[in-house]
Design a protein around this motif. Sequence first.
Motif, PDB file in Angstrom:
ATOM      1  N   VAL A  44       0.844  -1.175   0.000  1.00  0.00           N
ATOM      2  CA  VAL A  44       0.000   0.000   0.000  1.00  0.00           C
ATOM      3  C   VAL A  44       0.889   1.239   0.000  1.00  0.00           C
ATOM      4  O   VAL A  44       1.814   1.347   0.792  1.00  0.00           O
ATOM      5  CB  VAL A  44      -0.902  -0.019   1.251  1.00  0.00           C
ATOM      6  CG1 VAL A  44      -1.699   1.263   1.365  1.00  0.00           C
ATOM      7  CG2 VAL A  44      -1.827  -1.239   1.218  1.00  0.00           C
ATOM      8  N   ALA A  45       0.587   2.141  -0.925  1.00  0.00           N
ATOM      9  CA  ALA A  45       1.365   3.375  -0.979  1.00  0.00           C
ATOM     10  C   ALA A  45       1.102   4.176   0.286  1.00  0.00           C
ATOM     11  O   ALA A  45      -0.047   4.295   0.706  1.00  0.00           O
ATOM     12  CB  ALA A  45       0.962   4.177  -2.199  1.00  0.00           C
TER      13      ALA A  45
ATOM     14  N   LYS B  48       1.323  10.027  -1.001  1.00  0.00           N
ATOM     15  CA  LYS B  48       0.353  10.080  -2.111  1.00  0.00           C
ATOM     16  C   LYS B  48      -0.979  10.555  -1.540  1.00  0.00           C
ATOM     17  O   LYS B  48      -1.567   9.857  -0.728  1.00  0.00           O
ATOM     18  CB  LYS B  48       0.139   8.683  -2.716  1.00  0.00           C
ATOM     19  CG  LYS B  48       1.397   8.030  -3.215  1.00  0.00           C
ATOM     20  CD  LYS B  48       1.519   8.258  -4.711  1.00  0.00           C
ATOM     21  CE  LYS B  48       2.931   7.910  -5.171  1.00  0.00           C
ATOM     22  NZ  LYS B  48       3.262   8.580  -6.421  1.00  0.00           N
TER      23      LYS B  48
ATOM     24  N   SER C 292      -4.570  11.057  -6.128  1.00  0.00           N
ATOM     25  CA  SER C 292      -3.864  10.318  -7.161  1.00  0.00           C
ATOM     26  C   SER C 292      -4.286   8.851  -7.226  1.00  0.00           C
ATOM     27  O   SER C 292      -3.822   8.113  -8.062  1.00  0.00           O
ATOM     28  CB  SER C 292      -2.357  10.428  -6.944  1.00  0.00           C
ATOM     29  OG  SER C 292      -2.008   9.669  -5.811  1.00  0.00           O
ATOM     30  N   ARG C 293      -5.146   8.450  -6.295  1.00  0.00           N
ATOM     31  CA  ARG C 293      -5.654   7.073  -6.374  1.00  0.00           C
ATOM     32  C   ARG C 293      -6.852   7.023  -7.306  1.00  0.00           C
ATOM     33  O   ARG C 293      -7.651   7.954  -7.344  1.00  0.00           O
ATOM     34  CB  ARG C 293      -6.117   6.601  -4.996  1.00  0.00           C
ATOM     35  CG  ARG C 293      -4.998   6.484  -4.005  1.00  0.00           C
ATOM     36  CD  ARG C 293      -5.524   5.935  -2.687  1.00  0.00           C
ATOM     37  NE  ARG C 293      -4.442   5.895  -1.712  1.00  0.00           N
ATOM     38  CZ  ARG C 293      -4.574   5.442  -0.476  1.00  0.00           C
ATOM     39  NH1 ARG C 293      -5.760   4.988  -0.066  1.00  0.00           N
ATOM     40  NH2 ARG C 293      -3.552   5.427   0.345  1.00  0.00           N
ATOM     41  N   THR C 294      -7.002   5.929  -8.020  1.00  0.00           N
ATOM     42  CA  THR C 294      -8.248   5.743  -8.761  1.00  0.00           C
ATOM     43  C   THR C 294      -9.311   5.297  -7.767  1.00  0.00           C
ATOM     44  O   THR C 294      -9.005   4.997  -6.610  1.00  0.00           O
ATOM     45  CB  THR C 294      -8.106   4.670  -9.848  1.00  0.00           C
ATOM     46  OG1 THR C 294      -7.899   3.407  -9.213  1.00  0.00           O
ATOM     47  CG2 THR C 294      -6.926   4.974 -10.774  1.00  0.00           C
ATOM     48  N   SER C 295     -10.552   5.261  -8.201  1.00  0.00           N
ATOM     49  CA  SER C 295     -11.570   4.740  -7.287  1.00  0.00           C
ATOM     50  C   SER C 295     -11.974   3.311  -7.658  1.00  0.00           C
ATOM     51  O   SER C 295     -13.027   2.832  -7.257  1.00  0.00           O
ATOM     52  CB  SER C 295     -12.774   5.679  -7.232  1.00  0.00           C
ATOM     53  OG  SER C 295     -13.184   6.050  -8.518  1.00  0.00           O
ATOM     54  N   VAL C 296     -11.108   2.641  -8.391  1.00  0.00           N
ATOM     55  CA  VAL C 296     -11.382   1.242  -8.762  1.00  0.00           C
ATOM     56  C   VAL C 296     -11.065   0.341  -7.579  1.00  0.00           C
ATOM     57  O   VAL C 296      -9.982   0.434  -6.997  1.00  0.00           O
ATOM     58  CB  VAL C 296     -10.531   0.834  -9.987  1.00  0.00           C
ATOM     59  CG1 VAL C 296     -10.769  -0.625 -10.344  1.00  0.00           C
ATOM     60  CG2 VAL C 296     -10.837   1.751 -11.171  1.00  0.00           C
TER      61      VAL C 296
END
Lengths: 452, 452
Positions: free
Chosen positions: A20-21, A26, A30-34
């Motif tokens: 996990v970043a 981050k 910058s994270r997607t919501s997928v």
Amino acid sequence: MPTNMISKVLEKQAGLPLDVAPPAKKGPASRTSVLRNPNMEKLQNSYLFAEISMRREAHQKKYPEAKVISLGIGDTTQPIPSIVTSAMAEYAHALSTPEGYQGYGPEQGQQSLRKAIADVVYPNMGIRDTEVFISDGAQCDIARLQMMFGRDVTIAVQDPTFPGYVDNGVIMGQTGAAAADEESGGRYAGIEYMRCAPENGFFPDLSRVRRTDIIFFCSPNNPTGHAASRGQLRQLVDFARRNGSIIVFDSAYASYVSPGGDGGEDDDKHSKPRSIYEVPGAREVAIEISSFSKFAGFTGVRLGWAVVPDELLYADGTRVARDFDRVVTTCFNGASSVAQAGGLACLATAEGRDAVAHVVAGYKENARVLVATFQALGKEVHGGDDSPYVWVRLFPGRRSWDVFAEILEKTHVITVPGSGFGPGGEGFVRVSAFNSKDRLVEACARLTTFLA
Amino acid sequence: MPTNMISKVLEKQAGLPLDVAPPAKKGPASRTSVLRNPNMEKLQNSYLFAEISMRREAHQKKYPEAKVISLGIGDTTQPIPSIVTSAMAEYAHALSTPEGYQGYGPEQGQQSLRKAIADVVYPNMGIRDTEVFISDGAQCDIARLQMMFGRDVTIAVQDPTFPGYVDNGVIMGQTGAAAADEESGGRYAGIEYMRCAPENGFFPDLSRVRRTDIIFFCSPNNPTGHAASRGQLRQLVDFARRNGSIIVFDSAYASYVSPGGDGGEDDDKHSKPRSIYEVPGAREVAIEISSFSKFAGFTGVRLGWAVVPDELLYADGTRVARDFDRVVTTCFNGASSVAQAGGLACLATAEGRDAVAHVVAGYKENARVLVATFQALGKEVHGGDDSPYVWVRLFPGRRSWDVFAEILEKTHVITVPGSGFGPGGEGFVRVSAFNSKDRLVEACARLTTFLA
């Protein structure tokens, strides 16, 4: 310690990237919501052999001067006979000519190679060339078969066994979570583990095995090296027929089998088939996957095959081969044409067949040296007669990963911890015969010094 | 007529085996009781290109004397430059020597090739070699990506587009059933079809596109031949960032793009990126898949790659690359080492790069001949500038499969019916530039005679 815990410890030690970043670095922007596939999350640690590689590298870094000898990952080491590589080179050169250029071949493989496999590997077993699907290796076929079966099937595996069957099943969603407690050795809920141990002659007591849709069965077994007898395979086929199950028979190591038997009274006990199709009735219940990797040294060249007989039907009467054909054409595009030219050269002439058999004989000789070494040390040793693998319990009561680590630390020899093949492998390590005679003998000398 | 109906009709005509074994011949005893994967059942007809092959064979059987010319399946036809095939041959020969033998390579590919791709294909785009995963082709990577994403994601595709994205999604269970009525052209429930038609310049109106987890985007598009402009790709990346979606950008035809643009004011309109990573912000939202197939004539050799940037994260912060690495090591075992040696020769030297560029230039010249032919006939024609494909509406109002069949019947030229790429392709056929100059010119002459 279960391997997932080991993995986490190792990662911390090695300063490797975390799953996990770190949120501090981050921002959530910058994270997607997928959402991550929950099945990927279920997978424990890294893939066994990737983990071994990682540990080998770490060891070499710790001891830069050490001459590490790998009797670990089942990777061939000896040159490929030149009759085979010349065929590949010739094919490659021809691709530069207008006459010799070929683009996409049939996704199912070149007809000449399909026929050669049907004729040479399955003589008198009634296998048709159209039932042979050429692939880039048995591991990839396991993934495609699992994709085809889908998430709703139940599966059984030998315990211990090659981890690809289970891992691909987890990815497809066929299982629940892995047990977290140490005792159960990371068993996944929903999988039927068929114990194969010295106590039962490495063949499961089928009267105690729950019915599943699919039964993965590897013979000669990786890692135990045990090749099932004709009688045992008869039992297996009968069991599948009674239960309406499909066997996926992995014969990747078939060329290492010393068939034995004399056709006499005890043949069922002493003879060891190289294919499930030697057993009557198998065509209606069994797929066979196999490979040029361990037979012709093609681990890096990538070539294998699957046999899906026309008579194998789902409950609704659909031919399994029809769905497998759809998967092969949709999710795959055929094995490399250059590799196929090499595969044909292994089988098409007596010269080619003798040349690859000679390489296999060399590894079998290595396996005998390994067995003799451990026997001389008074250790419990299995396998090696019909496979390139020797299965040993060096320190009864101690855990596989600890034994693996100690052997590596003391002898710079890489093995594979038995628990990586399933909870039933705990306490053992697998030692591979894949190396040059010289290096194998050197490894045996080091092991003898350490263990004597 | 939807293609699944055509398929059934064809099968009956050809006397091909039916899906379901006739119960009269096979008693229920010989069926297993394993339920067929319902997702496999959802798939309509056979895989598009397998169906085209079948129809080609049937046609050749009907007209044994006819010289059939294929402008159909996107299969390269011209010899591979000898600098590339010599590298493969040399590598193959070395496998017969103790020094040159190599077994399993890293599942993610040879480091030298990963670096060559990062440096040559993605200069100044900040792509690291460790983010490049070598594969056996883009189609296989689509399957692996879909396996990784799992069944719970929602997907969007261009309409029309390469059918592999949808078909693999169906197999993974991401969709409902296909619509049975003729009007909807076999649309699967649950998929967002982004219409790309002459009316919208072959770029979807994103304000009307529903948010999905994954967006498959192929540019230059197969089949329309349209390469998205820099401005369009900016829109796409912004759209994905706003929605938290992941783009899977398929650049298999990137080498056919004439980049255009001059860096000036209208650059967003006129320049056409060869990679999604030319667009700022793409690293956080995009995977790119690509291939040596159409770039170096490797359709049969099998080699491709996927780029998964480290910054691409799932909602929980897990790196997508971490899961992809697990899939690559578990479900795959690396591309053929011989093919990788060839791939490196395509990129490592100016000579290699020039040699493959020369082959691509020849196909581009063919595409210009196709466009000119259809323009001279006053037909509606698209594509061809930035791709080996030309997209034509020959008989407005008529269905693709009918047009395909009539062209074949009258000219013995194979095309691909546009509706095979999705409902939005209905009415068009795709004509491929992959053939020798001579045969392509001959095909154009026949088409001119037929259409004039």
